[in-house]
Write an enzyme that holds these catalytic residues in place. Sequence first.
Site: not given
Ligand code: PGA
Length: 242
Positions: A5-7, A93, A95, A161, A167, A205, A226-227
Amino acid sequence: MIVANWKNTGSKELIRAWVDSVSQDIDIVKGKDCVFCPPTCYLDYSKDYIKQRNKDIKIGSQELDSELTSPLTGAISSQMLADLGCEFVIIGHSEQRIHLNESNEILSDKFLKAIERDIIPIFCIGETKSQKDADLTKEVLSKQLDAIQTDLVSKCIIAYEPVWAIGTGDHAEISLIEKMHTYIKEYVINKTKSSSQISVVYGGSVNLDNYKEIYSSTEVDGLLIGGASLDACTFSEIYNMS
Ligand code: PGA
Protein backbone atom coordinates in the site's frame (compact mmCIF):
# COMPACT_ATOMS: atom_id res chain seq x y z
CA MET A 1 -1.48 -12.57 0.14
CA ILE A 2 1.01 -9.79 0.46
CA VAL A 3 -0.17 -6.27 -0.33
CA ALA A 4 1.90 -3.15 -0.96
CA ASN A 5 0.00 0.00 0.00
CA TRP A 6 1.92 3.00 -1.30
CA LYS A 7 -0.54 5.57 0.06
CA ASN A 8 0.25 9.00 -1.43
CA THR A 9 3.83 8.17 -2.35
CA GLY A 10 5.13 7.47 -5.83
CA SER A 11 6.00 8.68 -9.29
CA LYS A 12 6.26 6.98 -12.66
CA GLU A 13 9.97 6.65 -12.14
CA LEU A 14 9.63 5.06 -8.70
CA ILE A 15 6.96 2.70 -9.96
CA ARG A 16 9.12 1.56 -12.89
CA ALA A 17 12.08 0.94 -10.58
CA TRP A 18 9.94 -0.95 -8.07
CA VAL A 19 8.18 -3.11 -10.66
CA ASP A 20 11.50 -3.90 -12.40
CA SER A 21 13.10 -4.97 -9.14
CA VAL A 22 10.12 -6.90 -7.75
CA SER A 23 9.49 -8.66 -11.09
CA GLN A 24 13.06 -9.85 -11.09
CA ASP A 25 13.28 -10.93 -7.44
CA ILE A 26 9.88 -12.29 -6.59
CA ASP A 27 8.76 -15.90 -7.03
CA ILE A 28 5.02 -15.68 -7.32
CA VAL A 29 3.28 -18.69 -5.86
CA LYS A 30 -0.22 -19.83 -6.73
CA GLY A 31 -2.59 -19.08 -3.86
CA LYS A 32 -0.42 -16.24 -2.50
CA ASP A 33 -1.45 -13.08 -4.30
CA CYS A 34 1.05 -10.30 -4.74
CA VAL A 35 -0.92 -7.05 -4.83
CA PHE A 36 0.37 -3.58 -5.66
CA CYS A 37 -1.76 -0.59 -4.62
CA PRO A 38 -0.26 2.57 -6.10
CA PRO A 39 -1.90 5.99 -5.85
CA THR A 40 -5.03 6.10 -8.01
CA CYS A 41 -3.51 8.35 -10.68
CA TYR A 42 -0.89 5.68 -11.40
CA LEU A 43 -3.21 2.66 -11.56
CA ASP A 44 -3.34 2.53 -15.34
CA TYR A 45 0.36 3.24 -15.72
CA SER A 46 1.26 0.56 -13.17
CA LYS A 47 -1.01 -2.02 -14.75
CA ASP A 48 0.56 -1.41 -18.18
CA TYR A 49 4.07 -1.47 -16.84
CA ILE A 50 3.49 -4.72 -14.94
CA LYS A 51 2.02 -6.24 -18.12
CA GLN A 52 5.24 -5.41 -19.95
CA ARG A 53 7.16 -7.29 -17.27
CA ASN A 54 4.78 -10.23 -17.71
CA LYS A 55 4.60 -10.88 -13.98
CA ASP A 56 1.44 -11.82 -12.10
CA ILE A 57 1.52 -8.81 -9.78
CA LYS A 58 -2.10 -7.84 -9.24
CA ILE A 59 -3.34 -4.28 -9.07
CA GLY A 60 -5.37 -2.90 -6.21
CA SER A 61 -6.86 0.54 -5.78
CA GLN A 62 -6.54 2.53 -2.58
CA GLU A 63 -9.67 4.40 -3.45
CA LEU A 64 -13.27 3.84 -4.37
CA ASP A 65 -16.01 6.36 -3.82
CA SER A 66 -19.46 5.56 -2.58
CA GLU A 67 -22.13 6.03 -5.21
CA LEU A 68 -24.68 7.23 -2.65
CA THR A 69 -23.94 10.78 -3.81
CA SER A 70 -23.99 11.00 -7.57
CA PRO A 71 -22.89 12.90 -9.59
CA LEU A 72 -19.78 13.59 -7.50
CA THR A 73 -16.94 15.66 -8.90
CA GLY A 74 -13.59 13.93 -8.47
CA ALA A 75 -15.04 10.55 -7.59
CA ILE A 76 -13.81 7.13 -8.72
CA SER A 77 -16.46 4.51 -9.41
CA SER A 78 -16.25 0.74 -9.25
CA GLN A 79 -16.97 0.62 -12.98
CA MET A 80 -13.80 2.71 -13.58
CA LEU A 81 -11.71 0.45 -11.36
CA ALA A 82 -12.98 -2.61 -13.21
CA ASP A 83 -12.23 -0.89 -16.51
CA LEU A 84 -8.65 -0.29 -15.34
CA GLY A 85 -8.25 -3.97 -14.48
CA CYS A 86 -8.14 -3.58 -10.70
CA GLU A 87 -8.71 -6.86 -8.93
CA PHE A 88 -8.64 -5.49 -5.37
CA VAL A 89 -9.65 -2.30 -3.59
CA ILE A 90 -8.80 -1.09 -0.09
CA ILE A 91 -11.96 0.05 1.71
CA GLY A 92 -12.28 1.53 5.20
CA HIS A 93 -8.62 2.29 5.81
CA SER A 94 -8.42 4.22 9.09
CA GLU A 95 -6.70 7.17 7.41
CA GLN A 96 -9.74 7.51 5.13
CA ARG A 97 -12.26 6.74 7.86
CA ILE A 98 -10.83 9.60 9.88
CA HIS A 99 -10.09 12.06 7.08
CA LEU A 100 -13.33 11.53 5.16
CA ASN A 101 -15.49 10.80 8.19
CA GLU A 102 -16.77 7.63 6.53
CA SER A 103 -19.87 6.02 8.01
CA ASN A 104 -20.82 2.34 7.90
CA GLU A 105 -23.48 3.26 5.34
CA ILE A 106 -20.88 4.71 2.98
CA LEU A 107 -18.48 1.81 3.52
CA SER A 108 -21.25 -0.70 2.97
CA ASP A 109 -22.10 0.92 -0.37
CA LYS A 110 -18.44 0.87 -1.47
CA PHE A 111 -18.19 -2.78 -0.45
CA LEU A 112 -21.24 -3.81 -2.45
CA LYS A 113 -20.25 -1.78 -5.50
CA ALA A 114 -16.82 -3.41 -5.57
CA ILE A 115 -18.28 -6.90 -5.30
CA GLU A 116 -20.80 -6.17 -8.06
CA ARG A 117 -17.80 -5.54 -10.34
CA ASP A 118 -15.89 -8.62 -9.15
CA ILE A 119 -13.31 -6.47 -7.38
CA ILE A 120 -12.20 -7.96 -4.08
CA PRO A 121 -12.54 -5.51 -1.17
CA ILE A 122 -9.70 -5.43 1.36
CA PHE A 123 -11.89 -4.20 4.18
CA CYS A 124 -9.86 -2.52 6.93
CA ILE A 125 -10.88 -2.46 10.57
CA GLY A 126 -9.02 -1.55 13.72
CA GLU A 127 -9.14 0.23 17.04
CA THR A 128 -7.45 3.44 18.19
CA LYS A 129 -5.04 3.52 21.11
CA SER A 130 -7.63 4.98 23.47
CA GLN A 131 -10.18 2.32 22.46
CA LYS A 132 -7.57 -0.37 23.07
CA ASP A 133 -6.68 1.10 26.46
CA ALA A 134 -10.38 1.19 27.39
CA ASP A 135 -10.67 -2.50 26.42
CA LEU A 136 -13.13 -1.68 23.64
CA THR A 137 -11.30 -3.39 20.77
CA LYS A 138 -13.78 -6.22 20.20
CA GLU A 139 -16.73 -3.87 20.37
CA VAL A 140 -15.13 -1.51 17.85
CA LEU A 141 -14.25 -4.32 15.45
CA SER A 142 -17.77 -5.76 15.64
CA LYS A 143 -19.34 -2.41 14.79
CA GLN A 144 -16.96 -1.94 11.87
CA LEU A 145 -17.69 -5.46 10.62
CA ASP A 146 -21.41 -4.70 10.69
CA ALA A 147 -20.85 -2.48 7.63
CA ILE A 148 -20.21 -5.45 5.41
CA GLN A 149 -22.84 -7.81 4.17
CA THR A 150 -21.63 -10.90 5.95
CA ASP A 151 -23.02 -13.39 3.44
CA LEU A 152 -20.55 -11.84 1.00
CA VAL A 153 -17.60 -12.15 3.33
CA SER A 154 -16.07 -15.02 1.39
CA LYS A 155 -15.67 -12.56 -1.50
CA CYS A 156 -13.57 -10.14 0.53
CA ILE A 157 -10.40 -9.91 2.59
CA ILE A 158 -10.58 -8.40 6.04
CA ALA A 159 -7.53 -6.44 7.16
CA TYR A 160 -7.00 -6.05 10.89
CA GLU A 161 -5.04 -2.82 11.21
CA PRO A 162 -4.83 -1.33 14.70
CA VAL A 163 -4.83 2.43 14.15
CA TRP A 164 -2.07 2.92 16.72
CA ALA A 165 0.19 0.50 14.82
CA ILE A 166 -0.07 2.16 11.41
CA GLY A 167 3.04 4.04 10.42
CA THR A 168 4.33 4.19 13.99
CA GLY A 169 6.89 1.38 14.02
CA ASP A 170 4.90 -0.08 16.90
CA HIS A 171 3.38 -3.28 15.50
CA ALA A 172 0.85 -5.32 17.47
CA GLU A 173 2.13 -8.26 19.50
CA ILE A 174 1.48 -11.63 17.90
CA SER A 175 -0.75 -12.65 20.83
CA LEU A 176 -3.04 -9.67 20.18
CA ILE A 177 -3.05 -10.26 16.43
CA GLU A 178 -4.04 -13.91 16.92
CA LYS A 179 -6.70 -13.04 19.47
CA MET A 180 -8.29 -10.43 17.19
CA HIS A 181 -8.08 -12.49 14.01
CA THR A 182 -9.79 -15.37 15.80
CA TYR A 183 -12.42 -12.99 17.14
CA ILE A 184 -13.07 -11.51 13.68
CA LYS A 185 -13.50 -14.96 12.13
CA GLU A 186 -15.80 -16.13 14.92
CA TYR A 187 -17.88 -12.96 14.80
CA VAL A 188 -18.46 -13.28 11.07
CA ILE A 189 -19.15 -17.02 11.21
CA ASN A 190 -21.68 -16.53 14.01
CA LYS A 191 -23.40 -13.79 12.05
CA THR A 192 -23.56 -15.66 8.79
CA LYS A 193 -24.25 -19.01 10.42
CA SER A 194 -21.96 -20.49 7.83
CA SER A 195 -18.48 -21.89 7.77
CA SER A 196 -17.32 -19.85 4.76
CA GLN A 197 -13.63 -19.33 4.43
CA ILE A 198 -12.68 -15.93 5.89
CA SER A 199 -9.32 -14.38 5.12
CA VAL A 200 -7.91 -11.94 7.64
CA VAL A 201 -4.66 -10.15 6.92
CA TYR A 202 -2.67 -8.00 9.32
CA GLY A 203 -1.39 -4.47 8.72
CA GLY A 204 0.45 -1.95 10.90
CA SER A 205 4.22 -1.41 10.91
CA VAL A 206 5.05 -4.73 9.25
CA ASN A 207 8.75 -4.77 8.39
CA LEU A 208 11.71 -7.08 7.84
CA ASP A 209 12.17 -7.60 11.59
CA ASN A 210 8.65 -8.69 12.45
CA TYR A 211 6.98 -10.20 9.36
CA LYS A 212 8.17 -13.77 9.97
CA GLU A 213 6.66 -14.03 13.42
CA ILE A 214 3.41 -12.41 12.30
CA TYR A 215 3.00 -14.44 9.13
CA SER A 216 3.90 -17.72 10.82
CA SER A 217 0.61 -17.66 12.73
CA THR A 218 -2.11 -19.84 11.21
CA GLU A 219 -4.57 -17.06 12.06
CA VAL A 220 -2.79 -14.62 9.71
CA ASP A 221 -3.74 -15.02 6.06
CA GLY A 222 -1.57 -12.26 4.68
CA LEU A 223 0.06 -8.89 5.26
CA LEU A 224 -0.90 -5.35 4.28
CA ILE A 225 2.30 -3.36 4.18
CA GLY A 226 2.59 0.42 3.95
CA GLY A 227 5.95 2.13 4.53
CA ALA A 228 8.11 -0.99 4.24
CA SER A 229 6.58 -1.93 0.89
CA LEU A 230 8.13 1.10 -0.82
CA ASP A 231 11.48 -0.63 -0.78
CA ALA A 232 11.35 -3.23 -3.55
CA CYS A 233 13.96 -5.54 -1.98
CA THR A 234 12.15 -5.50 1.37
CA PHE A 235 8.81 -6.21 -0.27
CA SER A 236 10.22 -9.05 -2.39
CA GLU A 237 11.93 -10.61 0.60
CA ILE A 238 8.76 -10.47 2.67
CA TYR A 239 6.75 -12.01 -0.17
CA ASN A 240 9.27 -14.75 -0.92
CA MET A 241 9.90 -15.72 2.70
CA SER A 242 6.29 -15.59 3.93
P1 PGA B 1 2.39 0.80 7.65
O1 PGA B 1 0.98 1.03 6.94
O2 PGA B 1 2.89 -0.55 7.21
O3 PGA B 1 3.25 1.92 7.14
O4 PGA B 1 2.17 0.86 9.11
C1 PGA B 1 0.04 0.00 6.81
C2 PGA B 1 -1.22 0.52 6.20
O5 PGA B 1 -1.57 1.68 6.42
O6 PGA B 1 -1.91 -0.21 5.48
